[in-house]
Design a protein around this motif. Structure first.
Motif, PDB file in Angstrom:
ATOM      1  N   GLY A 104       0.781  -1.228   0.000  1.00 36.40           N
ATOM      2  CA  GLY A 104       0.000   0.000   0.000  1.00 36.40           C
ATOM      3  C   GLY A 104       0.815   1.281   0.000  1.00 36.40           C
ATOM      4  O   GLY A 104       0.242   2.368   0.194  1.00 36.40           O
ATOM      5  N   LYS A 105       2.118   1.184  -0.218  1.00 41.18           N
ATOM      6  CA  LYS A 105       2.960   2.386  -0.163  1.00 41.18           C
ATOM      7  C   LYS A 105       2.818   3.281  -1.395  1.00 41.18           C
ATOM      8  O   LYS A 105       3.161   4.451  -1.340  1.00 41.18           O
ATOM      9  CB  LYS A 105       4.435   1.978   0.003  1.00 41.18           C
ATOM     10  CG  LYS A 105       4.750   1.214   1.281  1.00 41.18           C
ATOM     11  CD  LYS A 105       4.434   2.034   2.531  1.00 41.18           C
ATOM     12  CE  LYS A 105       4.836   1.281   3.801  1.00 41.18           C
ATOM     13  NZ  LYS A 105       4.468   2.044   5.016  1.00 41.18           N
ATOM     14  N   ARG A 106       2.324   2.702  -2.505  1.00 43.00           N
ATOM     15  CA  ARG A 106       2.155   3.504  -3.718  1.00 43.00           C
ATOM     16  C   ARG A 106       0.828   3.160  -4.360  1.00 43.00           C
ATOM     17  O   ARG A 106       0.424   1.991  -4.393  1.00 43.00           O
ATOM     18  CB  ARG A 106       3.277   3.230  -4.736  1.00 43.00           C
ATOM     19  CG  ARG A 106       4.652   3.738  -4.335  1.00 43.00           C
ATOM     20  CD  ARG A 106       5.673   3.379  -5.402  1.00 43.00           C
ATOM     21  NE  ARG A 106       5.339   3.965  -6.701  1.00 43.00           N
ATOM     22  CZ  ARG A 106       5.940   3.640  -7.841  1.00 43.00           C
ATOM     23  NH1 ARG A 106       6.910   2.733  -7.845  1.00 43.00           N
ATOM     24  NH2 ARG A 106       5.590   4.212  -8.973  1.00 43.00           N
ATOM     25  N   ASP A 107       0.142   4.167  -4.887  1.00 44.49           N
ATOM     26  CA  ASP A 107      -1.107   3.953  -5.610  1.00 44.49           C
ATOM     27  C   ASP A 107      -0.795   3.764  -7.095  1.00 44.49           C
ATOM     28  O   ASP A 107      -1.088   4.613  -7.945  1.00 44.49           O
ATOM     29  CB  ASP A 107      -2.063   5.143  -5.404  1.00 44.49           C
ATOM     30  CG  ASP A 107      -2.605   5.183  -3.996  1.00 44.49           C
ATOM     31  OD1 ASP A 107      -2.853   4.099  -3.423  1.00 44.49           O
ATOM     32  OD2 ASP A 107      -2.767   6.295  -3.444  1.00 44.49           O
ATOM     33  N   HIS A 108      -0.194   2.624  -7.370  1.00 41.33           N
ATOM     34  CA  HIS A 108       0.198   2.307  -8.742  1.00 41.33           C
ATOM     35  C   HIS A 108      -0.150   0.841  -8.988  1.00 41.33           C
ATOM     36  O   HIS A 108       0.214  -0.034  -8.201  1.00 41.33           O
ATOM     37  CB  HIS A 108       1.687   2.557  -8.956  1.00 41.33           C
ATOM     38  CG  HIS A 108       2.098   2.546 -10.398  1.00 41.33           C
ATOM     39  ND1 HIS A 108       2.253   1.390 -11.114  1.00 41.33           N
ATOM     40  CD2 HIS A 108       2.373   3.572 -11.265  1.00 41.33           C
ATOM     41  CE1 HIS A 108       2.624   1.686 -12.356  1.00 41.33           C
ATOM     42  NE2 HIS A 108       2.696   2.998 -12.467  1.00 41.33           N
ATOM     43  N   ALA A 109      -0.864   0.577 -10.072  1.00 40.73           N
ATOM     44  CA  ALA A 109      -1.370  -0.768 -10.325  1.00 40.73           C
ATOM     45  C   ALA A 109      -0.252  -1.800 -10.428  1.00 40.73           C
ATOM     46  O   ALA A 109      -0.338  -2.893  -9.858  1.00 40.73           O
ATOM     47  CB  ALA A 109      -2.213  -0.772 -11.602  1.00 40.73           C
ATOM     48  N   LYS A 112       1.310  -2.575  -6.953  1.00 37.57           N
ATOM     49  CA  LYS A 112       0.471  -3.446  -6.140  1.00 37.57           C
ATOM     50  C   LYS A 112       0.423  -4.857  -6.706  1.00 37.57           C
ATOM     51  O   LYS A 112       0.425  -5.836  -5.952  1.00 37.57           O
ATOM     52  CB  LYS A 112      -0.941  -2.867  -6.034  1.00 37.57           C
ATOM     53  CG  LYS A 112      -1.022  -1.577  -5.232  1.00 37.57           C
ATOM     54  CD  LYS A 112      -2.440  -1.045  -5.198  1.00 37.57           C
ATOM     55  CE  LYS A 112      -2.517   0.258  -4.403  1.00 37.57           C
ATOM     56  NZ  LYS A 112      -2.323   0.024  -2.975  1.00 37.57           N
ATOM     57  N   ARG A 113       0.398  -4.984  -8.015  1.00 34.82           N
ATOM     58  CA  ARG A 113       0.332  -6.294  -8.647  1.00 34.82           C
ATOM     59  C   ARG A 113       1.580  -7.122  -8.332  1.00 34.82           C
ATOM     60  O   ARG A 113       1.494  -8.326  -8.047  1.00 34.82           O
ATOM     61  CB  ARG A 113       0.150  -6.135 -10.160  1.00 34.82           C
ATOM     62  CG  ARG A 113      -0.104  -7.451 -10.880  1.00 34.82           C
ATOM     63  CD  ARG A 113      -0.630  -7.210 -12.294  1.00 34.82           C
ATOM     64  NE  ARG A 113       0.218  -6.292 -13.058  1.00 34.82           N
ATOM     65  CZ  ARG A 113      -0.158  -5.065 -13.412  1.00 34.82           C
ATOM     66  NH1 ARG A 113      -1.351  -4.595 -13.045  1.00 34.82           N
ATOM     67  NH2 ARG A 113       0.652  -4.295 -14.120  1.00 34.82           N
ATOM     68  N   ARG A 114       2.743  -6.488  -8.360  1.00 32.58           N
ATOM     69  CA  ARG A 114       3.982  -7.219  -8.053  1.00 32.58           C
ATOM     70  C   ARG A 114       3.972  -7.733  -6.612  1.00 32.58           C
ATOM     71  O   ARG A 114       4.368  -8.864  -6.335  1.00 32.58           O
ATOM     72  CB  ARG A 114       5.193  -6.307  -8.281  1.00 32.58           C
ATOM     73  CG  ARG A 114       5.413  -5.921  -9.733  1.00 32.58           C
ATOM     74  CD  ARG A 114       6.739  -5.206  -9.904  1.00 32.58           C
ATOM     75  NE  ARG A 114       6.846  -4.573 -11.217  1.00 32.58           N
ATOM     76  CZ  ARG A 114       6.690  -3.281 -11.443  1.00 32.58           C
ATOM     77  NH1 ARG A 114       6.404  -2.460 -10.430  1.00 32.58           N
ATOM     78  NH2 ARG A 114       6.810  -2.783 -12.659  1.00 32.58           N
ATOM     79  N   TRP A 115       3.527  -6.869  -5.679  1.00 31.70           N
ATOM     80  CA  TRP A 115       3.485  -7.307  -4.284  1.00 31.70           C
ATOM     81  C   TRP A 115       2.402  -8.354  -4.068  1.00 31.70           C
ATOM     82  O   TRP A 115       2.550  -9.228  -3.189  1.00 31.70           O
ATOM     83  CB  TRP A 115       3.295  -6.109  -3.362  1.00 31.70           C
ATOM     84  CG  TRP A 115       4.490  -5.226  -3.286  1.00 31.70           C
ATOM     85  CD1 TRP A 115       4.578  -3.915  -3.658  1.00 31.70           C
ATOM     86  CD2 TRP A 115       5.803  -5.581  -2.817  1.00 31.70           C
ATOM     87  NE1 TRP A 115       5.846  -3.439  -3.454  1.00 31.70           N
ATOM     88  CE2 TRP A 115       6.623  -4.438  -2.943  1.00 31.70           C
ATOM     89  CE3 TRP A 115       6.367  -6.757  -2.318  1.00 31.70           C
ATOM     90  CZ2 TRP A 115       7.966  -4.435  -2.569  1.00 31.70           C
ATOM     91  CZ3 TRP A 115       7.716  -6.764  -1.949  1.00 31.70           C
ATOM     92  CH2 TRP A 115       8.491  -5.618  -2.075  1.00 31.70           C
TER      93      TRP A 115
END
Length: 340
Positions: A104-109, A112-115
């Motif tokens: 949740g540290k970045r609002d980037h798809a 988030k997908r990688r994590w």
């Protein structure tokens, strides 16, 4: 009762507690791409275990520490012989923990997908490899007269151990699905309940096969009764999921995991790591144990602090007992890089 037997039993309890609690954590992570259709739903799934997953891993640390202190030779042989698979498990758990914190540290798809992939892999790999490891421990490994493992990595990938890995994988995935049906509300609860009912079928088949193989291979041990009760509990979990009785299903799936773990330890006793070269080379609760003084001090420490830990963890689950729905998850800003 000798302290060596007491501590062998306590270690069995610690592993059973770890698999019971961390099992549904793994299941939630494995089911993340199946039940989480969008970012908000995936956040909901992660939030169901957010307050407890790190506390559940304490059971693993205590189990490892207790093994090191009570049976140092078992610990040394186990971690040297199983070095690579245990290292893979450790790396997977580390990556999974980092993913929970960094997702949740970045609002980037893409971020988030990688994590999300890390959470999935960090849940699936330990769920599989723990069963492989315990399957090898119960089956026995190539130990020489010095109690050193002289086999290779691929010796650990035998059919019985691989079936053990599939057993823990399917059981933990089912346990996670039942937990989500119990912990969530609304549409997510319905989807998780339907999925758990489907997952119960392969879990029953695979686990029954593994427990039956164990009982046939070790006919002179007391593990048969526990294996039979575990199988009945799993059938009960399957029935409860069909009836959408989430509470009973969770109790039954948890009982299956605990009873199956106890069955393996009872089957193993009095060995802690049998040798397939010569039974005389096996590590037992006697020749692998610490001194009576060490075991005595450990016992008093356990008596003093175990109730405190149990009360605290029970309080944590009570505080976070309520169901979660998508409505509890704030709507995030549009993700950068999101398509479709």
């Amino acid at each position: 009762m000798e302290l060596t037997t007491v501590w062998f039993g306590l270690i069995a309890v610690l592993w059973a507690g770890y698999f019971l609690l961390e099992g549904f954590d793994f299941g939630v992570g494995i089911l993340l791409p199946v039940l989480g259709r969008d970012d908000r739903e995936r956040r909901l799934l992660i939030n169901t275990i957010g307050p407890v997953w790190d506390g559940n891993e304490v059971w693993l640390l205590v189990a490892g520490g207790a093994t090191f202190a009570a049976f140092p030779e078992w610990y040394a042989t186990l971690f040297s012989g199983f070095y690579l698979p245990l290292l893979i498990i450790l790396v997977a758990l580390i990556v999974r923990g980092v993913a929970f914190e960094y997702r949740g540290k970045r609002d980037h798809a893409a971020w988030k997908r990688r994590w999300d992939y890390c959470i999935i892999g960090g849940s699936l790999v330990p769920a599989l490899l723990w069963g492989v490891a315990f399957g090898n421990i119960v089956r026995g490994v190539r130990l020489d007269a010095d109690h050193e493992y002289v086999g290779g990595f691929f010796d650990l990938l035998n059919p019985y151990a691989l079936l053990g890995g599939l057993t823990t994988l399917t059981l933990f995935t089912l346990h996670g699905g039942v937990f989500l049906a119990l912990k969530t509300g609304g549409e997510m609860r319905e989807r998780a309940g339907r999925l758990a009912a489907v997952l119960a079928v392969p879990a029953v088949v695979v686990a029954a096969g593994f427990l039956l193989w164990t009982a046939i291979a070790h006919p002179d041990t007391g593990g048969r009764l526990l294996s039979g009760i575990a199988a009945l509990a799993l059938v009960g979990a399957a029935v409860a999921t069909r009836l959408r009785r989430e509470g009973w299903a969770f109790v039954a799936s948890g009982a299956t995991i605990v009873l199956a773990t106890f069955a393996l330890f009872v089957t193993l006793f009095p060995d802690v790591m049998p040798s397939t070269i010569d039974p005389a080379y096996s590590l037992t609760t006697t020749n692998a144990a610490s001194t009576p003084y060490t075991l005595g001090v450990m016992t008093w420490v356990a008596v003093a602090f175990t109730p405190i830990v149990l009360v605290y963890q029970g309080w944590t689950y009570w505080v976070f007992r309520k169901r979660l729905t998508v409505e509890h998850i704030p709507v995030a800003p549009a993700l950068a890089g999101e398509t479709g």
